[in-house]
Enzyme design. Structure first.
Site, PDB file in Angstrom:
ATOM      1  N   LYS A 197     111.506  71.404  66.229  1.00  0.00           N
ATOM      2  CA  LYS A 197     112.087  70.089  65.964  1.00  0.00           C
ATOM      3  C   LYS A 197     112.469  69.406  67.279  1.00  0.00           C
ATOM      4  O   LYS A 197     113.065  70.028  68.159  1.00  0.00           O
ATOM      5  CB  LYS A 197     113.329  70.209  65.070  1.00  0.00           C
ATOM      6  CG  LYS A 197     113.028  70.736  63.671  1.00  0.00           C
ATOM      7  CD  LYS A 197     112.186  69.744  62.894  1.00  0.00           C
ATOM      8  CE  LYS A 197     111.849  70.241  61.511  1.00  0.00           C
ATOM      9  NZ  LYS A 197     110.982  69.307  60.771  1.00  0.00           N
ATOM     10  N   THR A 236     115.221  73.520  53.188  1.00  0.00           N
ATOM     11  CA  THR A 236     115.395  72.164  53.698  1.00  0.00           C
ATOM     12  C   THR A 236     115.028  71.106  52.656  1.00  0.00           C
ATOM     13  O   THR A 236     115.326  69.935  52.830  1.00  0.00           O
ATOM     14  CB  THR A 236     114.539  71.962  54.960  1.00  0.00           C
ATOM     15  OG1 THR A 236     113.184  72.327  54.668  1.00  0.00           O
ATOM     16  CG2 THR A 236     115.042  72.842  56.099  1.00  0.00           C
ATOM     17  N   LYS A 273      99.907  67.147  55.035  1.00  0.00           N
ATOM     18  CA  LYS A 273     100.328  65.751  54.885  1.00  0.00           C
ATOM     19  C   LYS A 273      99.131  64.903  54.454  1.00  0.00           C
ATOM     20  O   LYS A 273      98.018  65.096  54.934  1.00  0.00           O
ATOM     21  CB  LYS A 273     100.866  65.199  56.216  1.00  0.00           C
ATOM     22  CG  LYS A 273     102.128  65.885  56.706  1.00  0.00           C
ATOM     23  CD  LYS A 273     103.349  65.346  55.991  1.00  0.00           C
ATOM     24  CE  LYS A 273     104.625  65.869  56.648  1.00  0.00           C
ATOM     25  NZ  LYS A 273     105.834  65.383  55.976  1.00  0.00           N
ATOM     26  N   THR A 274      99.376  63.965  53.562  1.00  0.00           N
ATOM     27  CA  THR A 274      98.367  62.980  53.194  1.00  0.00           C
ATOM     28  C   THR A 274      99.007  61.605  53.325  1.00  0.00           C
ATOM     29  O   THR A 274     100.196  61.491  53.650  1.00  0.00           O
ATOM     30  CB  THR A 274      97.884  63.178  51.741  1.00  0.00           C
ATOM     31  OG1 THR A 274      98.976  62.884  50.851  1.00  0.00           O
ATOM     32  CG2 THR A 274      97.404  64.602  51.516  1.00  0.00           C
ATOM     33  N   LYS A 299      98.265  66.181  60.739  1.00  0.00           N
ATOM     34  CA  LYS A 299      99.151  67.297  60.416  1.00  0.00           C
ATOM     35  C   LYS A 299      98.752  67.953  59.105  1.00  0.00           C
ATOM     36  O   LYS A 299      98.525  67.276  58.105  1.00  0.00           O
ATOM     37  CB  LYS A 299     100.599  66.809  60.337  1.00  0.00           C
ATOM     38  CG  LYS A 299     101.621  67.934  60.238  1.00  0.00           C
ATOM     39  CD  LYS A 299     103.033  67.405  60.368  1.00  0.00           C
ATOM     40  CE  LYS A 299     104.037  68.547  60.318  1.00  0.00           C
ATOM     41  NZ  LYS A 299     105.428  68.054  60.462  1.00  0.00           N
ATOM     42  N   ASP A 318     106.487  79.323  65.942  1.00  0.00           N
ATOM     43  CA  ASP A 318     107.689  78.668  66.454  1.00  0.00           C
ATOM     44  C   ASP A 318     108.937  79.534  66.257  1.00  0.00           C
ATOM     45  O   ASP A 318     110.007  79.205  66.777  1.00  0.00           O
ATOM     46  CB  ASP A 318     107.885  77.304  65.793  1.00  0.00           C
ATOM     47  CG  ASP A 318     107.975  77.374  64.274  1.00  0.00           C
ATOM     48  OD1 ASP A 318     107.647  78.424  63.693  1.00  0.00           O
ATOM     49  OD2 ASP A 318     108.379  76.365  63.657  1.00  0.00           O
ATOM     50  N   GLN A 325     119.996  84.096  62.656  1.00  0.00           N
ATOM     51  CA  GLN A 325     118.739  84.711  62.242  1.00  0.00           C
ATOM     52  C   GLN A 325     118.636  86.136  62.777  1.00  0.00           C
ATOM     53  O   GLN A 325     118.103  87.022  62.098  1.00  0.00           O
ATOM     54  CB  GLN A 325     117.551  83.880  62.708  1.00  0.00           C
ATOM     55  CG  GLN A 325     116.219  84.413  62.151  1.00  0.00           C
ATOM     56  CD  GLN A 325     115.071  83.440  62.348  1.00  0.00           C
ATOM     57  OE1 GLN A 325     115.251  82.230  62.324  1.00  0.00           O
ATOM     58  NE2 GLN A 325     113.870  83.975  62.523  1.00  0.00           N
ATOM     59  N   ARG A 327     118.587  68.158  63.150  1.00  0.00           N
ATOM     60  CA  ARG A 327     118.396  68.014  61.703  1.00  0.00           C
ATOM     61  C   ARG A 327     119.631  67.371  61.070  1.00  0.00           C
ATOM     62  O   ARG A 327     120.745  67.542  61.563  1.00  0.00           O
ATOM     63  CB  ARG A 327     118.186  69.377  61.043  1.00  0.00           C
ATOM     64  CG  ARG A 327     116.872  70.063  61.369  1.00  0.00           C
ATOM     65  CD  ARG A 327     116.841  71.427  60.704  1.00  0.00           C
ATOM     66  NE  ARG A 327     115.649  72.189  61.051  1.00  0.00           N
ATOM     67  CZ  ARG A 327     114.536  72.197  60.351  1.00  0.00           C
ATOM     68  NH1 ARG A 327     114.456  71.469  59.251  1.00  0.00           N
ATOM     69  NH2 ARG A 327     113.502  72.925  60.716  1.00  0.00           N
ATOM     70  N   HIS A 334     104.165  76.472  53.766  1.00  0.00           N
ATOM     71  CA  HIS A 334     104.892  77.722  53.524  1.00  0.00           C
ATOM     72  C   HIS A 334     104.008  78.797  52.896  1.00  0.00           C
ATOM     73  O   HIS A 334     104.368  79.971  52.896  1.00  0.00           O
ATOM     74  CB  HIS A 334     106.077  77.470  52.580  1.00  0.00           C
ATOM     75  CG  HIS A 334     107.170  76.649  53.178  1.00  0.00           C
ATOM     76  ND1 HIS A 334     107.507  75.395  52.702  1.00  0.00           N
ATOM     77  CD2 HIS A 334     108.013  76.888  54.217  1.00  0.00           C
ATOM     78  CE1 HIS A 334     108.512  74.910  53.411  1.00  0.00           C
ATOM     79  NE2 HIS A 334     108.828  75.783  54.345  1.00  0.00           N
ATOM     80  N   HIS A 385     106.352  73.645  50.534  1.00  0.00           N
ATOM     81  CA  HIS A 385     105.121  72.867  50.631  1.00  0.00           C
ATOM     82  C   HIS A 385     103.976  73.791  51.034  1.00  0.00           C
ATOM     83  O   HIS A 385     104.183  74.996  51.239  1.00  0.00           O
ATOM     84  CB  HIS A 385     105.285  71.697  51.604  1.00  0.00           C
ATOM     85  CG  HIS A 385     105.754  72.088  52.975  1.00  0.00           C
ATOM     86  ND1 HIS A 385     104.963  72.771  53.879  1.00  0.00           N
ATOM     87  CD2 HIS A 385     106.953  71.906  53.598  1.00  0.00           C
ATOM     88  CE1 HIS A 385     105.631  72.976  54.996  1.00  0.00           C
ATOM     89  NE2 HIS A 385     106.846  72.472  54.857  1.00  0.00           N
TER      90      HIS A 385
END
Length: 426
Positions: A82, A40, A234-235, A231, A196, A175, A86, A48, A45
């Site tokens: 989600k 994506t 995330k910053t 989260k 998920d 999948q 997307r 993962h 990140h």
């Protein structure tokens, strides 16, 4: 290390759910296991890294890992987790993203070990060759709409006004077909992923049972949550990426170093290969000597070394010391800009530092460090002013081009922590 992979993952608190038979499977057999990663973005990140490191753990127990880059499934988009549709990426963008993340996937696994080498594949190699009518006849007929509607990834979207497109609704079939293809091609019996992914994973195992009469399994990990409710990964400045061009090794190191005390032991279990004894020792340190932050430093060191290597770790640690009075001269321009990106800054024409230079008293006022020349002089006389982390004792000192770090910056400091970055303009 525990006696088998399941016990190890369970002790580390990773396992959210699993299909019946998984503990016995991992204890008695050496199995082939896969985890998919959709492209994506052009980098993975930190979120993962948990399933990737889990794959590496399984490999260390003798199981054979497959990392799947989702060049095919990425064309559709996974609705799991989600709340809205997307944005579809172009084929060219997906191919570029795949080329980027494949390099990162390969970083975690051992492809050279003779007994159970890892495999890296791209599901575009088989999914993009499918014929729609044949796929619906051979695969689609094994899924009832009722079965698909019952999955959380679909159900949660149907409860929203915008619903779910047929495109994303079909993701589960693709999948599931991945699992079947890997079962046929590599003898893959186990699929892992975040919690998920439970609906997609169990659907794949059911497809293998229906089409091949075989037994396949699924196991999912906890989605990471932070104690403060924000989260993970995330910053304020955005996501923490594995690509050093998107998140510098210094920022990456700082992300882990700033882990909440309530999360740090959990993250040591999740992300590092430290033994139980090592983690328990760090837990004692946290309880008895919290101000030393030993677990935080151990976590930051381990993760930065794993992702960016020993040299980048050394530079990140050096950069981290800069805000505590450390040496600045060996840092490059990008590192200086990164370290001091959130401190007050001002711009000064380069020519003002030529020759005898710019009187420090004047520069302190220009930069806002002092409100007046009198205050600036007093600050210097009291020993509270530093240029590039070196204390100034001479009130008549001037700042010249020899003080310019990398020819671009001068770092002013008042007291222990009040920094100001001076940028030189041409």
């Amino acid at each position: 290390m525990s006696n088998n992979a399941f016990e190890e993952l369970q002790w580390r608190g990773l396992i959210f759910d699993y299909m019946e038979g998984v503990p016995e499977l991992l204890a008695k057999e050496k199995v082939t296991v896969y985890n998919g990663f959709d492209p994506t973005a052009d980098s993975l990140h930190v979120g993962h890294t948990l399933p990737l490191i889990a794959l590496a753990r399984l490999q260390r127990f003798g199981h054979t890992p497959i990392a799947v880059a989702g060049g095919g499934t990425g064309m559709i988009g996974d609705p799991s987790g989600k709340s809205s549709e997307r944005q579809l990426l172009s084929r060219e963008q997906i191919e570029y993203n795949v080329s980027c993340i494949q390099k990162q996937l390969a970083h975690f696994l051992d492809f050279e070990v003779k007994s159970n080498p890892a495999t890296l594949v791209n599901n575009a190699d088989w999914l993009l060759k499918l014929n729609l009518v044949d796929f619906l006849r051979e695969i689609g007929k094994h899924f009832t709409v009722n079965y698909m509607l019952a999955k959380d990834s679909v159900k949660s979207r149907l409860e929203r006004e915008e619903g779910i497109s047929f495109t994303e609704f079909s993701y589960m079939l693709l999948q599931s077909y991945d699992f079947l293809h890997l079962y046929d091609t590599f003898g893959c019996k186990l699929q892992t992923g975040g919690s998920d992914q439970w609906g997609n994973i169990t659907a794949g195992a059911e497809l293998i049972r229906r089409v091949r009469g075989g037994q396949a399994y699924g196991m999912v990990y906890h989605l990471i949550t932070k104690a403060d409710g924000t989260k993970f990964g995330k910053t304020e400045s955005g996501s923490i990426w594995l690509d050093p061009n998107k998140t510098s090794p210094y920022r990456f190191y700082q992300f882990w170093l700033n882990t909440d005390d309530r999360d740090v032991i959990k993250y040591l279990k999740y992300f590092t290969f430290f033994t139980r004894e090592e983690i328990e020792g760090l837990e004692v340190s946290l309880a008895e000597r919290p101000e030393q932050r030993e677990p935080h430093r151990a976590l930051a060191r381990a993760m930065t070394q794993m992702i960016h290597g020993e040299t980048a770790l050394a530079r990140a640690e050096q950069a981290s010391q800069a805000l505590f009075g450390g040496e600045l001269e060996n840092l490059n321009a990008a590192e200086i800009a990164d370290i001091f990106s959130e401190v007050p800054a001002c711009e000064v024409p380069r020519h003002q530092l030529e020759g005898e230079g710019y009187p420090l008293v004047d520069l302190l006022v220009t930069s806002g460090v002092a409100r007046s020349k009198g205050e600036a002089r007093r600050n210097i006389q009291e020993g509270g002013i530093y240029v590039n982390n070196r204390r100034v004792e001479d009130v008549n000192r001037a700042v010249n081009l020899q003080d310019a770090l990398q020819g671009q910056f001068v770092v002013l400091r008042k007291g222990r922590k009040n920094y100001t970055l001076v940028r030189l303009l041409e």
